[in-house]
Design a protein around this motif. Structure first.
Motif, PDB file in Angstrom:
ATOM      1  N   LEU A 151      11.110  20.283  -6.317  1.00 26.16           N
ATOM      2  CA  LEU A 151      12.164  19.985  -5.356  1.00 26.16           C
ATOM      3  C   LEU A 151      13.151  18.966  -5.907  1.00 26.16           C
ATOM      4  N   GLY A 152      12.668  18.078  -6.785  1.00 24.07           N
ATOM      5  CA  GLY A 152      13.512  17.050  -7.373  1.00 24.07           C
ATOM      6  C   GLY A 152      13.340  16.999  -8.877  1.00 24.07           C
ATOM      7  N   THR A 153      13.603  15.832  -9.462  1.00 21.60           N
ATOM      8  CA  THR A 153      13.569  15.701 -10.919  1.00 21.60           C
ATOM      9  C   THR A 153      12.423  14.828 -11.429  1.00 21.60           C
ATOM     10  N   LEU A 154      11.710  14.168 -10.521  1.00 26.04           N
ATOM     11  CA  LEU A 154      10.632  13.270 -10.944  1.00 26.04           C
ATOM     12  C   LEU A 154       9.357  14.062 -11.211  1.00 26.04           C
ATOM     13  N   SER A 155       8.785  13.887 -12.394  1.00 25.21           N
ATOM     14  CA  SER A 155       7.556  14.606 -12.719  1.00 25.21           C
ATOM     15  C   SER A 155       6.359  13.946 -12.047  1.00 25.21           C
ATOM     16  N   PHE A 156       5.295  14.715 -11.880  1.00 25.02           N
ATOM     17  CA  PHE A 156       4.069  14.188 -11.287  1.00 25.02           C
ATOM     18  C   PHE A 156       3.526  13.047 -12.135  1.00 25.02           C
ATOM     19  N   GLU A 157       3.576  13.202 -13.452  1.00 30.95           N
ATOM     20  CA  GLU A 157       3.047  12.184 -14.363  1.00 30.95           C
ATOM     21  C   GLU A 157       3.823  10.878 -14.245  1.00 30.95           C
ATOM     22  N   ASP A 158       5.152  10.971 -14.136  1.00 36.40           N
ATOM     23  CA  ASP A 158       5.957   9.754 -13.990  1.00 36.40           C
ATOM     24  C   ASP A 158       5.688   9.075 -12.649  1.00 36.40           C
ATOM     25  N   ALA A 159       5.530   9.886 -11.598  1.00 31.73           N
ATOM     26  CA  ALA A 159       5.218   9.314 -10.289  1.00 31.73           C
ATOM     27  C   ALA A 159       3.876   8.597 -10.332  1.00 31.73           C
ATOM     28  N   TYR A 160       2.898   9.230 -10.957  1.00 35.05           N
ATOM     29  CA  TYR A 160       1.580   8.605 -11.092  1.00 35.05           C
ATOM     30  C   TYR A 160       1.701   7.253 -11.801  1.00 35.05           C
ATOM     31  N   ASP A 161       2.451   7.217 -12.891  1.00 39.08           N
ATOM     32  CA  ASP A 161       2.580   5.977 -13.665  1.00 39.08           C
ATOM     33  C   ASP A 161       3.227   4.861 -12.829  1.00 39.08           C
ATOM     34  N   LYS A 162       4.224   5.215 -12.027  1.00 41.46           N
ATOM     35  CA  LYS A 162       4.889   4.211 -11.202  1.00 41.46           C
ATOM     36  C   LYS A 162       3.924   3.674 -10.140  1.00 41.46           C
ATOM     37  N   PHE A 163       3.175   4.568  -9.508  1.00 42.72           N
ATOM     38  CA  PHE A 163       2.199   4.127  -8.511  1.00 42.72           C
ATOM     39  C   PHE A 163       1.088   3.296  -9.162  1.00 42.72           C
ATOM     40  N   ALA A 164       0.664   3.694 -10.347  1.00 39.57           N
ATOM     41  CA  ALA A 164      -0.387   2.957 -11.045  1.00 39.57           C
ATOM     42  C   ALA A 164       0.057   1.524 -11.341  1.00 39.57           C
ATOM     43  N   ALA A 165       1.324   1.357 -11.711  1.00 41.70           N
ATOM     44  CA  ALA A 165       1.843   0.008 -11.979  1.00 41.70           C
ATOM     45  C   ALA A 165       1.812  -0.840 -10.715  1.00 41.70           C
ATOM     46  N   ILE A 166       2.154  -0.235  -9.562  1.00 46.20           N
ATOM     47  CA  ILE A 166       2.114  -0.957  -8.292  1.00 46.20           C
ATOM     48  C   ILE A 166       0.683  -1.374  -7.964  1.00 46.20           C
ATOM     49  N   VAL A 167      -0.249  -0.443  -8.151  1.00 42.35           N
ATOM     50  CA  VAL A 167      -1.654  -0.716  -7.834  1.00 42.35           C
ATOM     51  C   VAL A 167      -2.197  -1.851  -8.703  1.00 42.35           C
ATOM     52  N   ARG A 168      -1.895  -1.810  -9.974  1.00 44.42           N
ATOM     53  CA  ARG A 168      -2.389  -2.861 -10.877  1.00 44.42           C
ATOM     54  C   ARG A 168      -1.782  -4.220 -10.526  1.00 44.42           C
ATOM     55  N   ALA A 169      -0.519  -4.217 -10.107  1.00 43.56           N
ATOM     56  CA  ALA A 169       0.126  -5.483  -9.729  1.00 43.56           C
ATOM     57  C   ALA A 169      -0.463  -6.045  -8.439  1.00 43.56           C
ATOM     58  N   GLY A 170      -1.054  -5.175  -7.611  1.00 47.72           N
ATOM     59  CA  GLY A 170      -1.592  -5.621  -6.328  1.00 47.72           C
ATOM     60  C   GLY A 170      -3.100  -5.711  -6.285  1.00 47.72           C
ATOM     61  N   LYS A 171      -3.726  -5.896  -7.422  1.00 45.86           N
ATOM     62  CA  LYS A 171      -5.190  -5.901  -7.498  1.00 45.86           C
ATOM     63  C   LYS A 171      -5.832  -7.036  -6.707  1.00 45.86           C
ATOM     64  N   ALA A 172      -5.061  -8.052  -6.327  1.00 48.61           N
ATOM     65  CA  ALA A 172      -5.619  -9.179  -5.569  1.00 48.61           C
ATOM     66  C   ALA A 172      -5.716  -8.893  -4.074  1.00 48.61           C
ATOM     67  N   ALA A 173      -5.206  -7.744  -3.625  1.00 48.28           N
ATOM     68  CA  ALA A 173      -5.297  -7.385  -2.207  1.00 48.28           C
ATOM     69  C   ALA A 173      -6.728  -6.971  -1.861  1.00 48.28           C
ATOM     70  N   ASP A 174      -6.993  -6.800  -0.575  1.00 53.17           N
ATOM     71  CA  ASP A 174      -8.316  -6.373  -0.108  1.00 53.17           C
ATOM     72  C   ASP A 174      -8.430  -4.863   0.014  1.00 53.17           C
ATOM     73  N   LEU A 175      -7.294  -4.209   0.194  1.00 52.78           N
ATOM     74  CA  LEU A 175      -7.267  -2.761   0.359  1.00 52.78           C
ATOM     75  C   LEU A 175      -5.872  -2.257   0.051  1.00 52.78           C
ATOM     76  N   ILE A 176      -5.747  -0.945  -0.029  1.00 49.08           N
ATOM     77  CA  ILE A 176      -4.459  -0.314  -0.321  1.00 49.08           C
ATOM     78  C   ILE A 176      -4.100   0.612   0.832  1.00 49.08           C
ATOM     79  N   VAL A 177      -2.837   0.544   1.256  1.00 48.00           N
ATOM     80  CA  VAL A 177      -2.320   1.481   2.248  1.00 48.00           C
ATOM     81  C   VAL A 177      -1.172   2.269   1.615  1.00 48.00           C
ATOM     82  N   ILE A 178      -1.329   3.571   1.555  1.00 48.75           N
ATOM     83  CA  ILE A 178      -0.269   4.477   1.102  1.00 48.75           C
ATOM     84  C   ILE A 178       0.312   5.092   2.371  1.00 48.75           C
ATOM     85  N   GLU A 179       1.562   4.793   2.704  1.00 50.14           N
ATOM     86  CA  GLU A 179       2.058   5.166   4.033  1.00 50.14           C
ATOM     87  C   GLU A 179       3.434   5.803   4.019  1.00 50.14           C
ATOM     88  N   THR A 180       3.763   6.429   5.147  1.00 46.17           N
ATOM     89  CA  THR A 180       5.060   7.052   5.393  1.00 46.17           C
ATOM     90  C   THR A 180       5.382   8.108   4.344  1.00 46.17           C
TER      91      THR A 180
END
Length: 346
Positions: A116-145
């Motif tokens: 539907l767009g131009t972003l590959s699944f692999e690139d999306a995964y990498d961007k989300f992975a960077a967010i997750v690693r930066a937030g490792k001090a949280a208690d849980l993760i919410v993927i929303e909206t």
């Protein structure tokens, strides 16, 4: 490996309370138009902490860090790194709501994935992975909206493969009962359960009354805890105010809670007063959930098929080693290919 208890599963029948809207509160408290809300974690932590503190006092068990839009693309030219913004956001929750669990809040990336767009699944995964690693001090993760099942898969896989935190996955649905890209609550529930989510939910969308049948469909298609975080109705285009009072919001949400939703909060238009009203209404509520029917379901983003009997799978349309099929594909001779498919069905 020892099985960890599900953080979202209530052991005493009590509803687990999320917080309400961050954006609504920041706007009420003076955030200027055009401001990137996530940067306020650093530039105005007092403002952000005041919102967290009020939700904690209202009764929230889980408070979302102000990280919904904190992704590599959005922060690229701000002068702040992903790690700085997310780290400050988590620290703000810890400072203002020390008795609450802190959720790393992850929203959509703002780009459509292929095809539907131009972003590959692999690139999306990498961007989300960077967010997750930066937030490792949280208690849980919410993927929303989330509106795209494919993007939601990338986010959940990145969360599960780059942390050991429990994950709540929540999509948003339109009035026709499907997401923007066409996914139904059943497909969402079956897919995310299979991928290892710890809690499923529906958030944003319209008011809670429109979400009740959708939430019941999620409940019927997963054994996991289910969360609801709806908007306070619809916004008035003239002044941005939302249509539902706190009392009506809670009243409209109660049927979903009675049906088995055990995690609840508010999205756009809701405030600490909404959460306070919700807490008072659910203190003695005992959800009566019907167990999910065990069955095997094969899903695409748009369709699900229940495999309740032996299903022969034909290989006639496999072009491997079949020159005639290969040539038909090259020639785009779809009529011939369809004829071969119909013959196999017969």
């Amino acid at each position: 490996m020892e099985n960890k208890p599900n953080l979202f599963a209530s052991s005493n029948g009590r509803i687990l309370l999320l917080d309400g809207s961050m954006g609504t509160m920041l706007q009420k408290r003076g955030m200027k138009p055009g401001t990137i809300p996530e940067l306020l974690n650093i530039t105005n932590p007092t403002l952000v902490q005041s919102v967290h503190r009020d939700y904690a006092r209202a009764g929230s068990d889980i408070v979302y860090a102000n990280t919904f839009g904190a992704n590599p693309d959005k922060l690229k030219d701000t002068g702040y790194s992903l790690e700085e913004v997310i780290g400050a956001a988590i620290n703000n929750v810890r400072a203002a709501a020390p008795d609450c669990l802190c959720a790393l809040d992850i929203g959509p990336l703002g780009q459509l994935l292929e095809p539907l767009g131009t972003l590959s699944f692999e690139d999306a995964y990498d961007k989300f992975a960077a967010i997750v690693r930066a937030g490792k001090a949280a208690d849980l993760i919410v993927i929303e909206t989330m509106a795209d099942l494919y993007e939601t898969k990338a986010a959940l896989l990145a969360a599960k493969e780059n942390s050991d935190l429990p994950v709540l996955v929540s999509m948003t649905f339109q009035e026709d009962g499907r997401t923007f890209t066409g996914t139904t609550p059943e497909i969402f529930a079956r897919t995310m359960t299979g991928l290892g989510a710890d809690c499923l939910g529906i958030n944003c969308s319209a008011g809670p009354d429109t979400l009740v049948p959708l939430l019941k469909e999620v409940l019927a298609n997963t054994h996991l805890p289910v969360a609801a975080k709806p908007n306070a109705g619809l916004p008035d285009p003239r002044d941005g105010s939302y249509s539902l009072s706190d009392t009506q919001f809670v009243q409209d949400l109660l049927p979903a809670l009675k049906a088995g939703v055990t995690v609840a909060g508010g999205c756009c238009g809701t405030t600490p007063e909404t959460i306070k009203t919700l807490k008072a209404a659910v203190t003695d509520l005992q959800p009566d959930r019907i167990p999910c029917e065990p069955k095997s379901v094969v899903c695409s983003a748009l369709q699900s098929v229940t495999a309740d009997h032996v299903c022969p799978i034909g290989e006639r349309l496999n072009p491997t080693g079949k020159k005639r099929f290969q040539q038909a594909l090259k020639d785009r001779d779809f009529a011939w290919l369809i004829s071969q498919a119909l013959e196999q069905v017969e």
